[in-house]
Design a protein around this motif. Structure first.
Motif, short mmCIF file in Angstrom:
data_model
loop_
_atom_site.label_atom_id
_atom_site.label_comp_id
_atom_site.label_asym_id
_atom_site.label_seq_id
_atom_site.Cartn_x
_atom_site.Cartn_y
_atom_site.Cartn_z
N GLN A 1 1.01 -1.19 0.12
CA GLN A 1 0.11 0.21 0.06
C GLN A 1 0.91 1.31 -0.06
O GLN A 1 1.86 1.35 0.56
N ILE A 2 0.45 2.29 -0.68
CA ILE A 2 1.11 3.76 -0.77
C ILE A 2 -0.22 4.57 -0.67
O ILE A 2 -1.01 4.68 -1.83
N SER A 3 -0.42 5.34 0.54
CA SER A 3 -1.36 6.23 0.59
C SER A 3 -1.01 7.39 0.33
O SER A 3 -0.02 7.96 0.71
N GLU A 4 -2.08 8.52 -0.07
CA GLU A 4 -1.82 9.74 -0.14
C GLU A 4 -1.36 10.64 1.21
O GLU A 4 -0.76 11.40 1.11
N THR A 5 -1.97 9.88 2.40
CA THR A 5 -1.76 10.58 3.46
C THR A 5 -0.16 10.40 3.82
O THR A 5 0.41 11.61 4.43
N SER A 6 0.52 9.46 3.55
CA SER A 6 1.90 9.14 3.98
C SER A 6 2.41 9.87 2.74
O SER A 6 3.60 10.57 3.32
N ILE A 7 2.08 10.12 1.70
CA ILE A 7 2.78 11.00 0.67
C ILE A 7 2.77 12.54 1.08
O ILE A 7 4.02 13.18 1.08
N LYS A 8 1.70 12.91 1.39
CA LYS A 8 1.41 14.46 1.95
C LYS A 8 2.28 14.76 3.17
O LYS A 8 3.06 15.73 3.07
N ARG A 9 2.46 13.64 4.19
CA ARG A 9 3.26 13.66 5.21
C ARG A 9 4.68 13.98 5.06
O ARG A 9 5.42 14.81 5.49
N LEU A 10 5.21 13.31 4.12
CA LEU A 10 6.58 13.09 3.66
C LEU A 10 6.86 14.62 2.88
O LEU A 10 7.77 15.21 3.41
N LEU A 11 6.09 14.95 2.00
CA LEU A 11 6.28 16.40 1.03
C LEU A 11 6.40 17.39 2.09
O LEU A 11 7.30 18.46 1.76
N LEU A 12 5.54 17.56 3.24
CA LEU A 12 5.55 18.70 3.88
C LEU A 12 6.33 18.55 5.31
O LEU A 12 6.39 19.49 6.14
N SER A 13 7.15 17.50 5.30
CA SER A 13 7.91 17.42 6.45
C SER A 13 9.14 18.17 6.49
O SER A 13 9.67 18.53 5.36
N PRO A 14 9.44 18.60 7.50
CA PRO A 14 10.95 19.34 7.43
C PRO A 14 12.01 18.64 6.92
O PRO A 14 12.86 19.09 6.50
N ALA A 15 11.98 17.18 7.24
CA ALA A 15 12.76 16.31 6.68
C ALA A 15 12.93 16.45 5.25
O ALA A 15 14.46 16.32 4.60
N PHE A 16 12.10 16.51 4.44
CA PHE A 16 11.89 16.92 3.06
C PHE A 16 12.17 18.26 2.71
O PHE A 16 13.04 18.55 1.76
N THR A 17 11.57 19.30 3.14
CA THR A 17 11.15 20.56 2.79
C THR A 17 12.75 21.29 2.89
O THR A 17 13.36 22.30 2.30
N ARG A 18 13.53 20.71 4.00
CA ARG A 18 14.60 21.74 4.52
C ARG A 18 15.90 21.03 3.67
O ARG A 18 16.93 21.78 3.96
N THR A 19 15.71 19.90 2.99
CA THR A 19 16.86 19.50 2.52
C THR A 19 16.76 19.21 0.95
O THR A 19 17.85 18.89 0.30
N TYR A 20 15.48 19.19 0.47
CA TYR A 20 15.58 18.89 -1.02
C TYR A 20 16.43 19.67 -2.04
O TYR A 20 17.12 19.08 -2.84
N HIS A 21 16.41 20.98 -1.92
CA HIS A 21 17.07 21.56 -2.87
C HIS A 21 18.62 21.64 -2.70
O HIS A 21 19.69 21.54 -3.73
N ARG A 22 19.07 21.26 -1.50
CA ARG A 22 20.24 21.19 -1.17
C ARG A 22 21.12 19.87 -1.78
O ARG A 22 22.25 20.00 -2.17
N ILE A 23 20.50 18.93 -1.68
CA ILE A 23 21.05 17.41 -1.98
C ILE A 23 20.42 17.01 -3.23
O ILE A 23 20.86 15.73 -3.71
N SER A 24 19.22 17.33 -3.67
CA SER A 24 18.65 16.53 -4.81
C SER A 24 19.18 16.94 -6.21
O SER A 24 19.11 16.00 -7.11
N THR A 25 20.04 18.06 -6.50
CA THR A 25 20.42 18.53 -7.55
C THR A 25 21.95 18.50 -7.58
O THR A 25 22.66 19.14 -8.66
N THR A 26 22.63 17.96 -6.76
CA THR A 26 23.96 17.83 -6.63
C THR A 26 24.64 16.75 -7.51
O THR A 26 23.92 16.00 -8.14
N SER A 27 25.96 16.63 -8.07
CA SER A 27 26.32 15.52 -8.81
C SER A 27 26.31 14.18 -8.43
O SER A 27 26.59 13.55 -9.21
#
Length: 415
Positions: A29-55
């Motif tokens: 199972q993969i729920s929309e609730t779990s997806i939204k929780r991740l996307l809005l979490s500080p763990a995601f929002t505070r690091t995504y730009h820093r580490i997702s586009t590096t080499s």
């Protein structure tokens, strides 16, 4: 039972379609609730730009005589991007994890190659001829293991075998088989084949859309080389992952996409499925995205406690700040997670592919009016390759994430 390749022109779509079929059949199972929780979490929002586009280790600190030479090395690095199941023994023997060990090995291939095809380990002929001893030397591992003598107390006996020997056998097979294929097809090296594929993809994309180029390159790589044929059967159903080939195509975009003019055509990759290994599914389970609770007991029992409310409260919070007292502390060696069968691994890897598809699709539908006041409207534009890179990099970025168990599959040529 042999596994058929996807039909022509459907290699990318087959990765998506078969992954969803396998994931749903396994009742993961993969729920929309779990997806939204991740996307809005500080763990995601505070690091995504820093580490997702590096080499992510693709900026190679070497002086290349030509762009083709760099492309050839990048192609071989992608081909040999394996040994994740040997993470713990590699740490013990080399002080590095799987990716860093393979990266150092490929550097060694480059630095120790001499002129002339026979002595150039990055040429087709050199790949065919490289010895076990040379691979072990450059890898920094032993071909022997020690065991206690059966009858003499205190006496240890050395014999060929062990994790280092297994990794050497896998690398030898990839190098020898790929070199032979290239040689028999008239290519001096893997980079030459990839350049031709990029040119064919660029030609095919004209008038048909930019996404066609990556499709052509993927199909050519997979059809030509067994080392890129990352596919299996799950309950008789084919599943296609093609992790290393997809990783290579996106790696070309990372390394050459910003160069103007580019030395060769660079495919559009923002639409490609993620490059699934053991890190992505394991981390997505720990972060509550992949829910195994309703799956068969053979799967649901693999990661006890993962994704619980208690663990998510910590893992989705901001990363703990290292205090002055703990900052210099030596990193703890990793710990192996559950050992899987090949079929179980394909199920979880397929679930990771589909989970990332669902995450990006959900992000596109999020309410801009809700996101903008928090400065999070950018979430709607996340891409699959960048999400992949974030998941892979954040697993190393936080000490508590580094400690999370990853599943183990050894003797595989694909991750």
């Amino acid at each position: 039972m042999s596994i058929p390749l996807p039909s022509p022109g459907n290699f990318v779509s087959s990765v998506r379609a078969t992954s969803r079929t396998v994931r749903e059949a396994a009742n993961i199972q993969i729920s929309e609730t779990s997806i939204k929780r991740l996307l809005l979490s500080p763990a995601f929002t505070r690091t995504y730009h820093r580490i997702s586009t590096t080499s992510h280790g693709l900026a190679l600190p070497l002086n290349f005589p030509s762009p083709l030479s760099e492309l050839n090395l990048l192609s071989i690095l992608a081909l040999l991007n394996i040994a994740s199941g040997y993470r713990v023994p590699l740490h013990q023997e080399t002080g590095r994890g799987a990716w860093d060990t393979i990266r150092a090995f490929v550097f060694g291939l480059y630095l120790t190659s001499s002129t002339g095809d026979d002595a150039d380990f990055l040429s087709a002929q050199g790949m065919m001829n490289i010895s076990e001893a040379k691979i072990a030397e450059l890898l920094g591992v032993s071909l022997h293991t020690e065991r206690q003598h059966e009858t003499i107390a205190g006496l240890t006996v050395g014999e060929v075998g062990g994790p280092g020997w297994e990794v050497v056998q896998l690398l030898k097979k990839l190098l020898h088989d790929t070199g032979a294929t290239l040689k028999n097809s008239g290519y001096r090296d893997l980079g030459s084949f990839v350049v031709e594929s990029l040119q064919e993809g660029d030609k095919a994309a004209k008038g048909k859309g930019e996404e066609v180029a990556a499709e052509v390159v993927l199909e050519r790589l997979v059809r030509a080389f067994p080392g890129f044929q990352d596919m299996g059967l799950v309950d008789g159903r084919p599943v296609y992952c093609f992790k290393k080939a997809l990783f290579l195509i996106h790696g070309i975009t990372i390394r050459f996409g910003s160069k103007s003019p580019s030395p060769f055509p660079v495919p559009h990759t923002s639409h490609l499925p993620v490059f699934t290994d053991n890190v992505l599914p394991s981390l997505l389970i720990h972060l509550g995205l992949i829910d195994l609770s309703a799956a068969a007991q053979s799967l649901s029992s693999l990661f006890p406690g993962a994704g619980s409310e208690q663990s998510l409260e910590t893992l989705l919070a901001p990363a703990p700040e290292a205090s002055a007292a703990t900052a210099p502390r030596k990193k703890q060696p990793p710990k192996d997670g559950p050992t899987l069968t090949t079929e179980q691994a394909y199920v979880l890897r397929a679930a990771a592919i589909d989970a990332c598809e669902l995450i990006v699709a959900y992000a596109r539908t999020m309410d801009t009016a809700e996101l903008e006041p928090q400065g999070l409207a950018w979430i709607k534009d996340i891409t699959l390759p960048d999400l992949d890179m974030w998941l892979w990099a954040v697993a190393k970025d936080r000490e508590d994430y580094r400690a999370l168990e990853r599943f183990v599959l050894r003797n595989t040529l694909f991750f």
